[in-house]
Design an enzyme around this catalytic site. Structure first.
Site, PDB file in Angstrom:
ATOM      1  N   HIS A  17       0.818  -1.214   0.000  1.00 18.81           N
ATOM      2  CA  HIS A  17       0.000   0.000   0.000  1.00 18.81           C
ATOM      3  C   HIS A  17       0.857   1.271   0.000  1.00 18.81           C
ATOM      4  CE1 HIS A  17      -2.690   3.185   0.378  1.00 18.81           C
ATOM      5  NE2 HIS A  17      -2.017   3.549   1.445  1.00 18.81           N
TER       6      HIS A  17
ATOM      7  N   TYR B 261       2.226   5.568  -2.392  1.00 13.12           N
ATOM      8  CA  TYR B 261       2.532   6.965  -2.034  1.00 13.12           C
ATOM      9  C   TYR B 261       3.999   7.295  -2.268  1.00 13.12           C
ATOM     10  CZ  TYR B 261      -2.182   6.763  -0.315  1.00 13.12           C
ATOM     11  OH  TYR B 261      -3.536   6.595  -0.252  1.00 13.12           O
TER      12      TYR B 261
ATOM     13  N   HIS C 242      -8.681   1.713 -11.933  1.00 11.31           N
ATOM     14  CA  HIS C 242      -8.275   2.631 -10.856  1.00 11.31           C
ATOM     15  C   HIS C 242      -6.789   2.961 -10.944  1.00 11.31           C
ATOM     16  CE1 HIS C 242      -7.298   4.095  -6.822  1.00 11.31           C
ATOM     17  NE2 HIS C 242      -6.546   3.029  -6.604  1.00 11.31           N
ATOM     18  N   PHE C 243      -5.966   1.935 -11.046  1.00 10.68           N
ATOM     19  CA  PHE C 243      -4.545   2.275 -10.889  1.00 10.68           C
ATOM     20  C   PHE C 243      -3.893   2.797 -12.171  1.00 10.68           C
ATOM     21  CE2 PHE C 243      -3.835  -2.508 -11.043  1.00 10.68           C
ATOM     22  CZ  PHE C 243      -3.030  -2.544 -12.170  1.00 10.68           C
ATOM     23  N   HIS C 244      -4.594   2.689 -13.285  1.00  9.30           N
ATOM     24  CA  HIS C 244      -4.032   3.382 -14.449  1.00  9.30           C
ATOM     25  C   HIS C 244      -4.354   4.880 -14.409  1.00  9.30           C
ATOM     26  CE1 HIS C 244      -3.058  -0.601 -15.859  1.00  9.30           C
ATOM     27  NE2 HIS C 244      -2.212  -0.022 -16.680  1.00  9.30           N
TER      28      HIS C 244
ATOM     29  N   ARG D 120      -9.262  -9.519 -13.231  1.00 12.90           N
ATOM     30  CA  ARG D 120      -8.005  -8.882 -13.618  1.00 12.90           C
ATOM     31  C   ARG D 120      -6.927  -9.960 -13.716  1.00 12.90           C
ATOM     32  NH1 ARG D 120      -5.307  -6.101  -8.212  1.00 12.90           N
ATOM     33  NH2 ARG D 120      -3.586  -5.840  -9.658  1.00 12.90           N
ATOM     34  N   ARG D 121      -5.754  -9.574 -14.202  1.00 13.80           N
ATOM     35  CA  ARG D 121      -4.612 -10.479 -14.289  1.00 13.80           C
ATOM     36  C   ARG D 121      -4.979 -11.795 -14.959  1.00 13.80           C
ATOM     37  NH1 ARG D 121      -1.362 -10.061  -8.609  1.00 13.80           N
ATOM     38  NH2 ARG D 121      -0.165  -8.282  -9.286  1.00 13.80           N
TER      39      ARG D 121
HETATM   40 FE1  HAS Z   1      -5.176   2.791  -4.876  1.00 14.70          FE
HETATM   41  C1  HAS Z   1      -5.544  -0.612  -5.254  1.00 14.70           C
HETATM   42  C2  HAS Z   1      -7.558   2.821  -2.431  1.00 14.70           C
HETATM   43  C3  HAS Z   1      -4.616   6.164  -4.343  1.00 14.70           C
HETATM   44  C4  HAS Z   1      -2.391   2.650  -6.879  1.00 14.70           C
HETATM   45  N1  HAS Z   1      -4.192   1.316  -5.897  1.00 14.70           N
HETATM   46  C5  HAS Z   1      -4.525  -0.020  -5.946  1.00 14.70           C
HETATM   47  C6  HAS Z   1      -3.601  -0.715  -6.794  1.00 14.70           C
HETATM   48  C7  HAS Z   1      -2.689   0.210  -7.238  1.00 14.70           C
HETATM   49  C8  HAS Z   1      -3.073   1.479  -6.658  1.00 14.70           C
HETATM   50  C9  HAS Z   1      -1.494  -0.044  -8.128  1.00 14.70           C
HETATM   51  O1  HAS Z   1      -8.859   0.767  -0.568  1.00 14.70           O
HETATM   52  C10 HAS Z   1      -3.651  -2.198  -7.150  1.00 14.70           C
HETATM   53  C11 HAS Z   1      -2.619  -3.006  -6.433  1.00 14.70           C
HETATM   54  C12 HAS Z   1      -2.704  -4.447  -6.851  1.00 14.70           C
HETATM   55  O2  HAS Z   1      -1.954  -4.840  -7.755  1.00 14.70           O
HETATM   56  O3  HAS Z   1      -3.553  -5.180  -6.321  1.00 14.70           O
HETATM   57  N2  HAS Z   1      -5.995   4.229  -3.657  1.00 14.70           N
HETATM   58  C13 HAS Z   1      -6.975   4.039  -2.766  1.00 14.70           C
HETATM   59  C14 HAS Z   1      -7.331   5.316  -2.140  1.00 14.70           C
HETATM   60  C15 HAS Z   1      -6.488   6.251  -2.696  1.00 14.70           C
HETATM   61  C16 HAS Z   1      -5.648   5.558  -3.628  1.00 14.70           C
HETATM   62  C17 HAS Z   1      -8.385   5.567  -1.116  1.00 14.70           C
HETATM   63  N3  HAS Z   1      -3.792   4.144  -5.506  1.00 14.70           N
HETATM   64  C18 HAS Z   1      -3.710   5.462  -5.125  1.00 14.70           C
HETATM   65  C19 HAS Z   1      -2.547   6.071  -5.683  1.00 14.70           C
HETATM   66  C20 HAS Z   1      -1.909   5.070  -6.401  1.00 14.70           C
HETATM   67  C21 HAS Z   1      -2.710   3.876  -6.274  1.00 14.70           C
HETATM   68  C22 HAS Z   1      -2.132   7.497  -5.466  1.00 14.70           C
HETATM   69  C23 HAS Z   1      -0.654   5.109  -7.182  1.00 14.70           C
HETATM   70  C24 HAS Z   1       0.098   6.141  -7.358  1.00 14.70           C
HETATM   71  N4  HAS Z   1      -6.338   1.387  -4.034  1.00 14.70           N
HETATM   72  C25 HAS Z   1      -7.198   1.590  -2.996  1.00 14.70           C
HETATM   73  C26 HAS Z   1      -7.735   0.302  -2.539  1.00 14.70           C
HETATM   74  C27 HAS Z   1      -7.150  -0.688  -3.335  1.00 14.70           C
HETATM   75  C28 HAS Z   1      -6.290   0.031  -4.261  1.00 14.70           C
HETATM   76  C29 HAS Z   1      -8.680   0.045  -1.461  1.00 14.70           C
HETATM   77  C30 HAS Z   1      -7.352  -2.198  -3.246  1.00 14.70           C
HETATM   78  C31 HAS Z   1      -8.396  -2.636  -4.175  1.00 14.70           C
HETATM   79  C32 HAS Z   1      -8.491  -4.135  -4.268  1.00 14.70           C
HETATM   80  O4  HAS Z   1      -9.582  -4.660  -3.942  1.00 14.70           O
HETATM   81  O5  HAS Z   1      -7.550  -4.823  -4.658  1.00 14.70           O
HETATM   82  C33 HAS Z   1      -6.430   7.728  -2.303  1.00 14.70           C
HETATM   83  O6  HAS Z   1      -5.145   8.040  -1.840  1.00 14.70           O
HETATM   84  C34 HAS Z   1      -6.795   8.633  -3.450  1.00 14.70           C
HETATM   85  C35 HAS Z   1      -6.831  10.084  -3.048  1.00 14.70           C
HETATM   86  C36 HAS Z   1      -6.910  10.996  -4.259  1.00 14.70           C
HETATM   87  C37 HAS Z   1      -7.638  12.112  -4.365  1.00 14.70           C
HETATM   88  C38 HAS Z   1      -7.588  12.926  -5.621  1.00 14.70           C
HETATM   89  C39 HAS Z   1      -6.995  14.310  -5.396  1.00 14.70           C
HETATM   90  C40 HAS Z   1      -6.781  14.997  -6.693  1.00 14.70           C
HETATM   91  C41 HAS Z   1      -5.731  15.797  -6.974  1.00 14.70           C
HETATM   92  C42 HAS Z   1      -5.648  16.394  -8.351  1.00 14.70           C
HETATM   93  C43 HAS Z   1      -5.476  17.902  -8.373  1.00 14.70           C
HETATM   94  C44 HAS Z   1      -5.706  18.429  -9.739  1.00 14.70           C
HETATM   95  C45 HAS Z   1      -4.795  19.158 -10.462  1.00 14.70           C
HETATM   96  C46 HAS Z   1      -5.110  19.546 -11.861  1.00 14.70           C
HETATM   97  C47 HAS Z   1      -3.472  19.541  -9.924  1.00 14.70           C
HETATM   98  C48 HAS Z   1      -8.512  12.603  -3.269  1.00 14.70           C
HETATM   99  C49 HAS Z   1      -4.677  16.106  -5.973  1.00 14.70           C
HETATM  100  C50 HAS Z   1      -5.870  20.833 -11.931  1.00 14.70           C
HETATM  101  C51 HAS Z   1      -6.103  21.166 -13.341  1.00 14.70           C
HETATM  102  C52 HAS Z   1      -6.688  22.303 -13.760  1.00 14.70           C
HETATM  103  C53 HAS Z   1      -6.865  22.510 -15.206  1.00 14.70           C
HETATM  104  C54 HAS Z   1      -7.145  23.343 -12.860  1.00 14.70           C
HETATM  105 CU    CU Z   2      -3.558   0.757  -1.025  1.00 17.01          CU
END
Ligand code: HAS
Ligand code: CU
Length: 604
Positions: free
Chosen positions: A267, A271, A418-420, A481-482
């Site tokens: 996990h 980050y 999700h992760f892409h 998946r996979r």
């Molecule tokens: Fe995740 C599974 C929950 C974030 C990557 N995640 C995965 C897997 C990967 C992954 C690779 O709770 C699969 C692993 C595997 O092989 O089995 N994930 C979350 C949650 C967040 C989250 C709650 N994940 C990430 C990030 C990753 C990532 C970051 C990679 C970098 N994830 C899960 C859960 C699983 C999971 C379960 C397990 C699922 C399962 O059943 O297997 C949070 O941290 C997300 C918070 C994000 C936000 C978005 C904020 C937006 C921002 C953008 C600002 C915009 C800008 C542009 C700058 C609240 C900061 C502005 C543009 C203008 C034009 C103005």
């Molecule tokens: Cu995680």
């Protein structure tokens, strides 16, 4: 945060020397090209550059495998078109879909990201503390460990002796070279962290006792510190259990226990991929977008500390696993909801800085500033689009984290969607965008093919939206998946076919088709990226003068208004360790003793 640069020493430093003043470039370039970090010499810069190049090698291999995966999803269409089965895996000499998928996962999730961090975090700390890395031995050790580790693991995977996917769940068994390679790669990140801490210590001793750690160095070092604590799970898994078993020193393994150790790291590893990007979004992107200022120094520090403390939520990857107490699963989803917040804070804060930048450029009205952002700069457009992609990535994270909903999407293609959007866009597209200023900065060359680079960023986001839409819909319709879907002997018999397309598109074909089209667009985008980067590296057009890292100015709420306690890194690391002991202590108490099973499998 602009440095005054003394360029007077330029030109009189011999190759390999570590000068006191700012100096960079080959002898012929020196009079014209310099970087803006005092004391950083050729060798320092070379180390950063070769870490970055290794990262790009990882990206290239990963993208190539991604193209093959897209072809597998498009298999039904290819077969229709060519009137015979088409197997690109055979054509490139790979044994199976799963061999390709292993290479895809390892090169992108571990190599591309880790070595980028090694490069970028070293550079940001040097810039922030205005000095080279403290230890040349650690600097070089990190580089050599990374290259050796990647070479070992790459050999094992290409020889089909390590087709175990990036999670290497036991009892799948790889050849020892694969695990040794992974150990070396992790050691290279530890060497980088040790060097950053020594550099901070050197800075303190150099007349900065009692001063606040500059924000850029603070965020970079917390990122690495978080990863160090996170990586202890995988270190124990590999060194105590998996490697001895693979070497034949032990003959049995506990698959479930090694899985718990894997996700302990698996996990927070996400980050470790994300936080270098947050460093860039907070402290570089606003400056690049038009001299935008960071909203609050204190808020940025709190965000990074939150990622450090809320480290032990790995159980949200194991909601469906047996052997883990339900209380631990409950605590895990609650804490996962907490770890959502630092990203929400980042969302508001970074967009505020961007608004500031857009208004500096003459933007008016509620949203008028958005169009005034420099969308023609590929480094800006790439990071903005990556941020937009991450909004959907974040939302889908919350879906995964919700325990009962997770039971529907777990192990389906939804997770891949999700992760892409997270690692595959927020991180990968941002790294590509950062390269558009970083490669010129490190090589002294002008960016080549600027328009192609802008197009590349749009192609990526278009591709990933189509791809993730396909995967998510497939996942909701039960697509695992996979899985080598083109060879699956089962199909979705429940989702009604599209109206009017009943005879052509059935079952999972829509999901597969979107995945194949989106994935192919992403691959084309990746090829464009490499054309631009190679064009830049081999370009004859050199830059002149001092190259500046685009670091944002003093925050609106400056460091003088934030609590000094935020800088107590030991305290926060201690809290993270304490919370980890409580959460994993409960799990281990319930779980132990180990349930060892003999043997191991090499399936494909
Ligand atoms: Fe995740 C599974 C929950 C974030 C990557 N995640 C995965 C897997 C990967 C992954 C690779 O709770 C699969 C692993 C595997 O092989 O089995 N994930 C979350 C949650 C967040 C989250 C709650 N994940 C990430 C990030 C990753 C990532 C970051 C990679 C970098 N994830 C899960 C859960 C699983 C999971 C379960 C397990 C699922 C399962 O059943 O297997 C949070 O941290 C997300 C918070 C994000 C936000 C978005 C904020 C937006 C921002 C953008 C600002 C915009 C800008 C542009 C700058 C609240 C900061 C502005 C543009 C203008 C034009 C103005
Ligand atoms: Cu995680």
């Amino acid at each position: 945060m602009t440095d005054t640069i003394d360029t007077s020493t330029a030109g009189d430093i011999a190759d390999g020397d570590e000068p006191d003043g700012p100096i960079i470039g080959t002898p012929s370039q020196r009079s014209r090209w310099q970087i803006d970090i005092p004391g950083v010499g050729q060798a320092d810069l070379r180390a950063v550059k070769w870490q970055l190049y290794l990262s790009l090698v990882g990206l290239f291999l990963g993208l190539a495998m991604g193209a093959l995966q897209a072809s597998d999803r498009g298999d039904f269409a290819l077969e229709e078109f060519f009137n015979r089965p088409v197997n690109l895996y055979d054509a490139v000499g790979l044994q199976s879909y799963y061999q390709g998928l292993t290479i895809h996962g390892v090169t992108l999730a571990l190599v591309f990201t880790f070595t980028f961090s090694n490069a970028f975090m070293s550079l940001t700390v040097m810039k922030s503390l205005k000095r080279p890395l403290a230890s040349k031995v650690l600097r070089d050790a990190s580089l050599y460990l990374a290259w050796t580790g990647v070479a070992l693991a790459a050999w094992a995977m290409l020889a089909n002796k390590a087709t175990v996917l990036f999670t290497f769940y036991t009892p799948l068994k790889a050849t020892p070279a694969f695990y040794i390679g992974a150990v070396f790669l992790v050691l290279s990140t530890w060497a980088t962290l040790a060097n950053l801490v020594l550099t901070l210590r050197g800075w303190r001793k150099d007349g900065h006792e009692g001063e606040r750690i500059p924000l850029l160095a603070f965020t970079s070092i917390v990122t690495e510190l978080m990863w160090f604590l996170a990586s202890i799970g995988i270190a124990i898994e590999v060194l105590v259990f998996v490697l001895p078993w693979s070497l034949g020193l032990t003959d049995s393994i506990d698959p479930q226990f090694t899985r718990i150790l894997f996700w302990f790291t698996g996990h927070p590893i996400v980050y470790f991929w994300l936080l270098p990007i947050y460093v860039s979004w907070y402290l570089f992107l606003p400056e690049q977008a038009g001299k935008g200022r960071v909203a609050s120094d204190g808020l940025v520090r709190v965000v990074f500390i939150a990622f450090l403390i809320l480290l032990p939520v790995g159980i949200h990857h194991q909601f469906t696993d047996p052997g883990i107490p339900f209380t631990s699963k409950t605590i895990s989803w609650m804490l996962t909801f907490c770890i959502f917040f630092p990203s929400v804070a980042t969302f508001f804060s970074v967009i505020a800085s961007l608004e500031n930048a857009g208004r500096n450029r003459g933007g008016k009205g509620l949203l008028g500033w958005i169009w005034k952002l420099p969308w023609g700069d590929p480094s800006v457009s790439g990071q903005l689009l990556a941020g937009i992609g991450f909004i959907l990535g974040g939302v889908s994270g919350l879906i995964n984290a919700s325990y009962t909903v997770n039971l529907t999407v777990h192990n389906t293609a939804f997770i891949v969607g999700h992760f892409h959007l997270t690692v595959g866009t927020a991180v990968a597209l941002s790294i590509m965008a950062i390269c558009y200023w970083l490669v010129p900065y490190l090589t002294g060359k002008k960016l080549w093919g600027r328009r192609l680079a802008v197009a590349q960023t749009w192609l990526w986001i278009t591709g990933v939206f189509i791809f993730s839409r396909g995967q998510m819909q497939g996942g909701i319709a039960g697509m695992p998946r996979r899985t080598n879907i083109s060879q699956a002997t089962y199909v979705d018999r429940f989702t009604p076919p599209l109206d009017g397309a009943a005879n052509i598109l059935k079952n999972w074909d829509v999901a597969d088709g979107l995945t194949a089209i989106g994935g192919s667009i992403m691959f084309i985008s990746g090829v464009c990226f490499f054309i631009v980067i190679l064009g830049t590296i081999y370009s004859k057009r050199q830059v002149a003068g001092v190259q500046r890292m685009p670091v944002a100015d003093e925050p609106f709420h400056p460091v003088s208004q934030t609590w000094p306690i935020l800088d107590r890194l030991g305290l926060w690391a201690g809290l993270a360790t304490g919370l980890t002991f409580v959460i994993y202590g409960e799990i281990f108490l319930h779980y132990l003793p180990l349930e060892l099973v003999p043997g191991g499998f090499q399936l494909w």
